[in-house]
Design an enzyme around this catalytic site. Sequence first.
Site, short mmCIF file in Angstrom:
data_model
loop_
_atom_site.label_atom_id
_atom_site.label_comp_id
_atom_site.label_asym_id
_atom_site.label_seq_id
_atom_site.Cartn_x
_atom_site.Cartn_y
_atom_site.Cartn_z
N ASN A 1 13.29 1.72 3.95
CA ASN A 1 12.59 2.24 5.12
C ASN A 1 13.44 1.89 6.34
O ASN A 1 13.38 0.77 6.83
CB ASN A 1 11.19 1.61 5.21
CG ASN A 1 10.41 2.10 6.41
OD1 ASN A 1 10.86 2.98 7.15
ND2 ASN A 1 9.23 1.54 6.60
N ARG B 1 11.39 6.10 2.74
CA ARG B 1 10.24 6.49 3.56
C ARG B 1 10.76 7.36 4.69
O ARG B 1 11.67 6.96 5.42
CB ARG B 1 9.57 5.25 4.12
CG ARG B 1 8.35 5.60 4.93
CD ARG B 1 7.65 4.36 5.42
NE ARG B 1 6.44 4.76 6.10
CZ ARG B 1 5.58 3.92 6.62
NH1 ARG B 1 5.78 2.63 6.52
NH2 ARG B 1 4.51 4.36 7.23
N HIS C 1 0.66 7.89 8.03
CA HIS C 1 0.16 6.87 7.09
C HIS C 1 -0.25 7.51 5.77
O HIS C 1 -1.05 6.94 5.01
CB HIS C 1 -1.10 6.15 7.64
CG HIS C 1 -0.84 5.17 8.75
ND1 HIS C 1 -1.76 4.94 9.76
CD2 HIS C 1 0.22 4.37 9.01
CE1 HIS C 1 -1.28 4.03 10.58
NE2 HIS C 1 -0.08 3.67 10.15
N LEU D 1 -5.87 0.10 8.99
CA LEU D 1 -5.84 -0.64 10.25
C LEU D 1 -4.71 -1.65 10.22
O LEU D 1 -4.88 -2.78 9.73
CB LEU D 1 -7.18 -1.35 10.48
CG LEU D 1 -8.44 -0.46 10.43
CD1 LEU D 1 -9.69 -1.32 10.59
CD2 LEU D 1 -8.38 0.61 11.51
N ASN E 1 -0.77 -2.33 12.64
CA ASN E 1 -0.42 -2.20 14.05
C ASN E 1 -0.75 -0.80 14.52
O ASN E 1 -1.28 -0.59 15.60
CB ASN E 1 1.04 -2.56 14.27
CG ASN E 1 1.22 -4.06 14.28
OD1 ASN E 1 0.54 -4.77 15.02
ND2 ASN E 1 2.10 -4.57 13.43
N GLY E 2 -0.40 0.20 13.70
CA GLY E 2 -0.91 1.56 13.90
C GLY E 2 -2.18 1.70 13.09
O GLY E 2 -2.34 1.04 12.05
N ARG F 1 -1.10 1.30 21.00
CA ARG F 1 -1.31 2.72 21.33
C ARG F 1 -2.77 2.95 21.73
O ARG F 1 -3.68 2.38 21.13
CB ARG F 1 -0.99 3.61 20.13
CG ARG F 1 0.47 3.59 19.74
CD ARG F 1 0.75 4.60 18.62
NE ARG F 1 1.92 4.19 17.88
CZ ARG F 1 1.99 4.09 16.56
NH1 ARG F 1 0.94 4.42 15.81
NH2 ARG F 1 3.09 3.69 15.98
N ARG G 1 -5.59 -10.82 15.08
CA ARG G 1 -5.91 -12.21 14.75
C ARG G 1 -5.95 -13.06 16.02
O ARG G 1 -6.86 -13.86 16.22
CB ARG G 1 -4.84 -12.76 13.79
CG ARG G 1 -5.36 -13.80 12.88
CD ARG G 1 -4.38 -14.16 11.80
NE ARG G 1 -3.18 -13.31 11.79
CZ ARG G 1 -2.25 -13.38 10.86
NH1 ARG G 1 -2.37 -14.23 9.89
NH2 ARG G 1 -1.20 -12.61 10.90
N GLY H 1 -3.40 -4.57 7.52
CA GLY H 1 -3.54 -5.99 7.89
C GLY H 1 -4.92 -6.33 8.43
O GLY H 1 -5.52 -7.35 8.05
N GLU I 1 -7.80 -5.30 5.67
CA GLU I 1 -7.84 -6.17 4.48
C GLU I 1 -8.28 -7.59 4.81
O GLU I 1 -8.76 -8.31 3.94
CB GLU I 1 -6.45 -6.22 3.82
CG GLU I 1 -6.06 -4.91 3.18
CD GLU I 1 -4.59 -4.87 2.77
OE1 GLU I 1 -4.03 -5.92 2.39
OE2 GLU I 1 -3.99 -3.78 2.85
N GLU J 1 2.32 0.63 0.10
CA GLU J 1 3.12 1.84 0.32
C GLU J 1 4.42 1.81 -0.49
O GLU J 1 4.87 2.83 -0.99
CB GLU J 1 3.43 1.99 1.81
CG GLU J 1 2.18 2.33 2.61
CD GLU J 1 2.35 2.15 4.10
OE1 GLU J 1 2.72 3.13 4.76
OE2 GLU J 1 2.12 1.04 4.60
P1 ADP Z 1 1.94 -2.99 10.12
O1 ADP Z 1 1.23 -1.76 10.60
O2 ADP Z 1 3.04 -3.41 11.03
O3 ADP Z 1 2.31 -2.95 8.65
P2 ADP Z 1 -0.11 -4.86 9.26
O4 ADP Z 1 -0.72 -3.91 8.29
O5 ADP Z 1 0.56 -6.07 8.74
O6 ADP Z 1 0.86 -4.15 10.28
O7 ADP Z 1 -1.29 -5.31 10.24
C1 ADP Z 1 -1.05 -6.11 11.37
C2 ADP Z 1 -2.40 -6.43 12.00
O8 ADP Z 1 -3.21 -7.11 11.03
C3 ADP Z 1 -2.28 -7.36 13.21
O9 ADP Z 1 -3.16 -6.91 14.24
C4 ADP Z 1 -2.76 -8.67 12.64
O10 ADP Z 1 -3.33 -9.51 13.62
C5 ADP Z 1 -3.82 -8.20 11.68
N1 ADP Z 1 -4.20 -9.26 10.75
C6 ADP Z 1 -3.47 -9.82 9.77
N2 ADP Z 1 -4.17 -10.84 9.20
C7 ADP Z 1 -5.36 -10.91 9.86
C8 ADP Z 1 -6.53 -11.73 9.77
N3 ADP Z 1 -6.58 -12.71 8.88
N4 ADP Z 1 -7.54 -11.50 10.61
C9 ADP Z 1 -7.46 -10.51 11.53
N5 ADP Z 1 -6.41 -9.70 11.67
C10 ADP Z 1 -5.37 -9.89 10.86
#
Ligand code: ADP
Length: 392
Positions: free
Chosen positions: A7, A85, A174, A203, A205-206, A235, A279, A325, A328, A379
């Site tokens: 990627n 990707r 996505h 859910l 970063n995007g 965003r 977080r 992130g 989950e 992915e």
């Molecule tokens: P990307 O889109 O870059 O792959 P991720 O799927 O890793 O990103 O998601 C990142 C988001 O997930 C961030 O906002 C991070 O704070 C959130 N996140 C990860 N672990 C937790 C948690 N335990 N509680 C709340 N948010 C979390």
Amino acid sequence: MQILILNCGSSSAKFAVMDPASGVELIAGLAQRLGSPQASLDWKWQGQKHTRALPGADHQPALRAVVALLHEVGLAAGINGVGHRVLHGGARFSDPALVTPAVIAGIEACIPLGPLHNPPNLLGIRIAQELFPGLPQVAVFDTAFHATMPPCAYLYAVPMEWAEQHQARRYGFHGTSHRFVAADALTRLGLTDQPSGIITVHLGNGCSCAAVRDGRSVDTTMGLTPLEGVVMGTRSGSVDPALIGYMAKRLELPADKIIDLLNKQSGLQGLSGLSNDMRTLIEHAGQGHARARLAIEVFCYVLAKTIAGLVVPLGRLDAVVFTGGIGENSVPVRAKVVELLGFLGLSLDVNLNAGHGRTAGGRITTGSGSCALVVPTNEELMIARDTAALVA
Ligand code: ADP
């Protein structure tokens, strides 16, 4: 079979080697800060993290370093194909494609639609062709899963020539994650060969949602670009398009700069003034940070309102499926969204939600009607499987 997954972004290249049948990840890593003195290659191998400085390296030397590493650990010779990707496949690509000169030309033709991502994605393909001349390369498009949307879902109500002559329409993104999670959720629910309607909620970063009817995407929240839809880390998601002209005048900035601010300084970051990271916001909200609390409230409200709207193209609701992130891991975000969707028959099980549904096949709600599930996305595995299927 073993597949190398690549990627390539503008200043980074993520890689992994996976066995698509077992889903086992043999090695994974990231070349980052490419083109800068701080460029590095970081990877995880047999449970250990490693890093190697690559000062000044851009994509070509970084991918060479990845190949050298794969030789060092004894994986290079066993690779059967490379899966890439690719962000934007426009209306041309509705499935993964074995890379040929025509496919490369197709990805090039989509550069106006994905100007930041398609060029580095293409560069990754070209370098991988050089470094692995004997191996088949496969392009897996982030937009492809949504190619099944009907015109009423993908058309904007603008002059029809914009879509017909300028490809200006909703594409959605996505797709690899929505496809993986939807298939996994349907298996868990025993609905693989049954009529079904689920909403997948990615859910990270995007952030984006997809309405998936009988396993196919029929609507999604991201649009021509990943800026449309729900609130994200930096965003804005959907806003009144007139906001751009209005703020361009107020701030005496060009429209492009306002769009840049909507992409990079808005969403959770803009509302909280603190962070784009959920977080961090949850921690600070717990300590009384009012704007962190407000940012989370807006995030959950827009998300729930959007999910409810996506029931329309489904005409039924078997499940809302959380992934990424935040999806989950964030107990309070899922709790708030499920609470707001209570009128659809969703009723949170507080204990199952606290355990991320792991003891109940992903389920975090009670009762036998519509449910909410947590399903981890993967992915890389989806790209490995797509690549393996085409290589075979
Ligand atoms: P990307 O889109 O870059 O792959 P991720 O799927 O890793 O990103 O998601 C990142 C988001 O997930 C961030 O906002 C991070 O704070 C959130 N996140 C990860 N672990 C937790 C948690 N335990 N509680 C709340 N948010 C979390």
